[in-house]
Design a protein around this motif. Sequence first.
Motif, PDB file in Angstrom:
ATOM      1  N   UNK A 117       0.744  -0.953  -0.023  1.00 44.74           N
ATOM      2  CA  UNK A 117      -0.062  -0.033  -0.097  1.00 44.74           C
ATOM      3  C   UNK A 117       0.867   1.270   0.027  1.00 44.74           C
ATOM      4  N   UNK A 118       2.068   1.086   0.350  1.00 46.99           N
ATOM      5  CA  UNK A 118       3.057   2.260   0.354  1.00 46.99           C
ATOM      6  C   UNK A 118       3.729   2.584  -0.988  1.00 46.99           C
ATOM      7  N   UNK A 119       3.369   1.637  -1.973  1.00 52.33           N
ATOM      8  CA  UNK A 119       4.137   1.871  -3.233  1.00 52.33           C
ATOM      9  C   UNK A 119       3.876   3.219  -3.595  1.00 52.33           C
ATOM     10  N   UNK A 120       2.749   4.002  -3.570  1.00 52.91           N
ATOM     11  CA  UNK A 120       2.419   5.244  -4.028  1.00 52.91           C
ATOM     12  C   UNK A 120       3.604   6.134  -3.467  1.00 52.91           C
ATOM     13  N   UNK A 121       3.960   5.946  -2.220  1.00 53.17           N
ATOM     14  CA  UNK A 121       5.049   6.872  -1.583  1.00 53.17           C
ATOM     15  C   UNK A 121       6.389   6.848  -2.088  1.00 53.17           C
ATOM     16  N   UNK A 122       6.701   5.474  -2.388  1.00 51.86           N
ATOM     17  CA  UNK A 122       7.967   5.017  -2.864  1.00 51.86           C
ATOM     18  C   UNK A 122       8.045   5.877  -4.364  1.00 51.86           C
ATOM     19  N   UNK A 123       6.958   5.720  -5.174  1.00 54.67           N
ATOM     20  CA  UNK A 123       6.839   6.548  -6.374  1.00 54.67           C
ATOM     21  C   UNK A 123       7.043   7.929  -6.363  1.00 54.67           C
ATOM     22  N   UNK A 124       6.442   8.387  -5.187  1.00 56.04           N
ATOM     23  CA  UNK A 124       6.507   9.925  -5.059  1.00 56.04           C
ATOM     24  C   UNK A 124       8.019  10.263  -4.864  1.00 56.04           C
ATOM     25  N   UNK A 125       8.516   9.579  -3.777  1.00 55.56           N
ATOM     26  CA  UNK A 125       9.926   9.956  -3.585  1.00 55.56           C
ATOM     27  C   UNK A 125      10.797   9.591  -4.915  1.00 55.56           C
ATOM     28  N   UNK A 126      10.643   8.603  -5.521  1.00 52.58           N
ATOM     29  CA  UNK A 126      11.424   8.405  -6.782  1.00 52.58           C
ATOM     30  C   UNK A 126      11.383   9.585  -7.831  1.00 52.58           C
TER      31      UNK A 126
END
Length: 380
Positions: free
Chosen positions: A147-156
């Motif tokens: 569920x945190x994949x969105x955060x990772x993508x935003x950081x990326x």
Amino acid sequence: MFPVGAEATIEQLTADPHPLLARLRAAEPVSWLPALNGWLVTRHDLALQVMKDAATFTVDDPRFSTAQVVGPSMLSLDADEHARHRTPFSRQFRPREIEDRFGDFVRAECARLVDGFVATGRAELRRALAGPLAVAVVADALGLDATDAKRVLAWYDAIVSTVAEISAGHEPDPGGAQAFGELRAHIEGSTAKPSLLADAARALALPEVVSNAAVLMFGGIETTEGMIANLVLHLLTNPSQLDVVRADPARIPDAVEESLRMEPAAAVVDRYATRDVELAGASIARGDLVTVSLTAANRDPAVFDNPDEFDLGRPNLRHQLAFARGPHFCLGIDLARLETRVAVEAVLDRLPGLALTDPATPAGLVFRKPDGVHVRWDAP
Ligand code: HEM
């Protein structure tokens, strides 16, 4: 002195660089390209020579834009410091460990993503499958849940755009530093849980773990997305080779390597000369940027017969250089191969009658992938 290189443009290198790279390789295998403000190495043997000689061609230079955003890491260090940063991660990236640690996760994630669109009969597989899979795997590796994949993508996205700003000589906006700060806070809170990073945290100081974690993220998302998208595209545009893997899925790993040869998802690696050096007739000065074109090396006719053909029958397809060589060869090779193999197995298995609906080709100066892989299939 280097007439072919003098005329080369960023647009040519971005869109379809292969004809230009072939001319460079034949006439000026180490050429000065004003468009890059650096040397471009296009022959397979010279590419290997540069990548293996880290004492002469180093990554450790203050101009290296990734390090300016994420701090020193294995990607931006050489010699003993490089080994100190890389070794704590290497054991966990061996093939056996990768299969044990990620095999079930990758298979489940692919199945879940395909479940989401299989009934529709149409999809754009880069954004519906390749991208989300790459993000989910990196999130999992960093100890975040799906569920945190969105955060990772935003950081990326924030880190990548800051790196691009710095590379283009612009003043970076604060987004990258802020994203890196959030990543650091997350990792500081999570190294107590078992994960790839927890093991590394026993050998490295926390800021070093964070920088290397950012590099795993930086190295593992866009490249893997491109690697999967390029392979699907190569198979769908080469029906005879698609028939080979349909008849014998054990040939999928060959297709993965051959697709990497045709279009390495990361097209170039950058080095800086530590001394004046002659290379194939070029006088490289200390401090010069030396860019190795993996794309060009992978189509060197001295190594690969009919290099522009996608051919799973090549005896030496594993000599492709998409993952680089020498001390900085990609740490994520077996994870990226696992993701790509499983994604293509899922696509071939679950989407019968699969065909492209729109023509597409890989493009990009550094990261090469198609804008989209639009397909249809016989929906259940
Ligand atoms: C799960 C996916 C991946 C992860 C975690 C990953 C991680 C890394 C890391 C940590 C490095 C730095 C190694 C070092 O400097 O010692 C690296 C290097 C590299 N990776 Fe990957 N990678 C992944 C996928 C890929 C893919 C799909 C490609 C291209 C097809 C790729 C191409 C490269 C290249 C060319 C380098 C060398 C960079 C250089 O020498 O300057 N990687 N990777």
